[in-house]
Design a protein around this motif. Structure first.
Motif, PDB file in Angstrom:
ATOM      1  N   HIS A   1      15.491   9.403  11.330  1.00 32.40           N
ATOM      2  CA  HIS A   1      16.241  10.648  11.547  1.00 32.40           C
ATOM      3  C   HIS A   1      15.909  11.705  10.497  1.00 32.40           C
ATOM      4  O   HIS A   1      15.539  12.815  10.840  1.00 32.40           O
ATOM      5  N   ALA A   2      16.052  11.373   9.226  1.00 34.84           N
ATOM      6  CA  ALA A   2      15.820  12.407   8.219  1.00 34.84           C
ATOM      7  C   ALA A   2      15.137  11.863   6.967  1.00 34.84           C
ATOM      8  O   ALA A   2      15.280  12.419   5.885  1.00 34.84           O
ATOM      9  N   GLU A   3      14.386  10.794   7.141  1.00 34.07           N
ATOM     10  CA  GLU A   3      13.457  10.332   6.111  1.00 34.07           C
ATOM     11  C   GLU A   3      14.091  10.001   4.771  1.00 34.07           C
ATOM     12  O   GLU A   3      13.591  10.387   3.718  1.00 34.07           O
ATOM     13  N   ILE A  54      20.564  -2.639   9.835  1.00 32.15           N
ATOM     14  CA  ILE A  54      20.579  -1.963   8.544  1.00 32.15           C
ATOM     15  C   ILE A  54      21.105  -0.553   8.807  1.00 32.15           C
ATOM     16  O   ILE A  54      20.661   0.125   9.741  1.00 32.15           O
ATOM     17  N   GLU A  55      22.082  -0.165   8.016  1.00 32.65           N
ATOM     18  CA  GLU A  55      22.773   1.101   8.256  1.00 32.65           C
ATOM     19  C   GLU A  55      22.245   2.177   7.317  1.00 32.65           C
ATOM     20  O   GLU A  55      22.206   1.990   6.091  1.00 32.65           O
ATOM     21  N   CYS A  56      21.845   3.304   7.892  1.00 30.11           N
ATOM     22  CA  CYS A  56      21.402   4.425   7.078  1.00 30.11           C
ATOM     23  C   CYS A  56      22.604   5.015   6.338  1.00 30.11           C
ATOM     24  O   CYS A  56      23.625   5.333   6.958  1.00 30.11           O
ATOM     25  N   TRP A  57      22.448   5.176   5.042  1.00 27.55           N
ATOM     26  CA  TRP A  57      23.570   5.634   4.220  1.00 27.55           C
ATOM     27  C   TRP A  57      23.876   7.119   4.442  1.00 27.55           C
ATOM     28  O   TRP A  57      24.984   7.573   4.151  1.00 27.55           O
ATOM     29  N   LEU A  58      22.904   7.871   4.983  1.00 29.66           N
ATOM     30  CA  LEU A  58      23.116   9.321   5.023  1.00 29.66           C
ATOM     31  C   LEU A  58      23.993   9.749   6.204  1.00 29.66           C
ATOM     32  O   LEU A  58      24.987  10.453   6.014  1.00 29.66           O
ATOM     33  N   ALA A  91      20.360   9.035  14.879  1.00 34.69           N
ATOM     34  CA  ALA A  91      18.962   8.654  15.078  1.00 34.69           C
ATOM     35  C   ALA A  91      18.740   8.262  16.536  1.00 34.69           C
ATOM     36  O   ALA A  91      19.597   7.613  17.160  1.00 34.69           O
ATOM     37  N   THR A  92      17.593   8.650  17.088  1.00 36.42           N
ATOM     38  CA  THR A  92      17.252   8.290  18.462  1.00 36.42           C
ATOM     39  C   THR A  92      15.944   7.501  18.524  1.00 36.42           C
ATOM     40  O   THR A  92      15.668   6.864  19.534  1.00 36.42           O
ATOM     41  N   GLY A 127       0.848  -1.188   0.000  1.00 32.09           N
ATOM     42  CA  GLY A 127       0.000   0.000   0.000  1.00 32.09           C
ATOM     43  C   GLY A 127       0.881   1.235   0.000  1.00 32.09           C
ATOM     44  O   GLY A 127       1.766   1.373  -0.843  1.00 32.09           O
ATOM     45  N   ASP A 128       0.648   2.120   0.994  1.00 25.99           N
ATOM     46  CA  ASP A 128       1.439   3.348   1.087  1.00 25.99           C
ATOM     47  C   ASP A 128       2.673   3.183   1.972  1.00 25.99           C
ATOM     48  O   ASP A 128       3.405   4.140   2.194  1.00 25.99           O
ATOM     49  N   THR A 129       2.884   2.000   2.492  1.00 29.95           N
ATOM     50  CA  THR A 129       3.986   1.793   3.432  1.00 29.95           C
ATOM     51  C   THR A 129       5.212   1.251   2.713  1.00 29.95           C
ATOM     52  O   THR A 129       5.148   0.217   2.052  1.00 29.95           O
ATOM     53  N   GLN A 130       6.313   1.967   2.847  1.00 32.68           N
ATOM     54  CA  GLN A 130       7.573   1.502   2.267  1.00 32.68           C
ATOM     55  C   GLN A 130       8.287   0.634   3.292  1.00 32.68           C
ATOM     56  O   GLN A 130       8.442   1.030   4.451  1.00 32.68           O
TER      57      GLN A 130
END
Ligand code: FES
Length: 105
Positions: A45-47, A60-64, A81-82, A23-26
């Motif tokens: 943290h920053a979408e 899973i590591e956020c690339w940003l 991220a908190t 649906g709308d959920t990624q």
């Protein structure tokens, strides 16, 4: 609790991640050995999309900015991220991945 068929497990790279939508959920689908995990694909943290990051030591590591999220709990293991990301129940049947977005019964 409704499980939705998402994709064949073979579409997820071994020890890698695949972005998908229900649906709308990624969601980000992660394969680690025989296990498949599903977490919300949007970094708390920053979408940005977590599915564009790396899988590292059960996270899973956020690339940003480099926060890692535990695949089982969704909790960040390091700043910035908190807040956790949602995790979802997964089952694999006949080679296909099913994910339930709703609360556990
Ligand atoms: S956007 Fe993911 S850690 Fe900053």
């Amino acid at each position: 609790m409704t499980f939705v068929k998402v994709c064949p497990v073979a579409e997820i790279p071994a020890d890698g991640v695949l972005g998908a939508e229900i649906g709308d959920t990624q969601i980000a689908l992660v394969r680690q050995g025989d296990d498949v995990f599903a977490v919300n694909d949007i970094c708390s943290h920053a979408e940005v999309n977590l599915s564009e990051g790396e899988i590292y030591n059960g996270t899973i590591e956020c690339w940003l900015h480099g926060s890692c999220f535990d695949l089982r709990t969704g909790k960040p293991t390091n700043p910035p991220a908190t807040q956790p990301v949602a995790t979802y129940r997964v089952k694999v049947e006949d080679g296909d991945v099913y994910v339930a977005l709703g609360p556990a019964e």
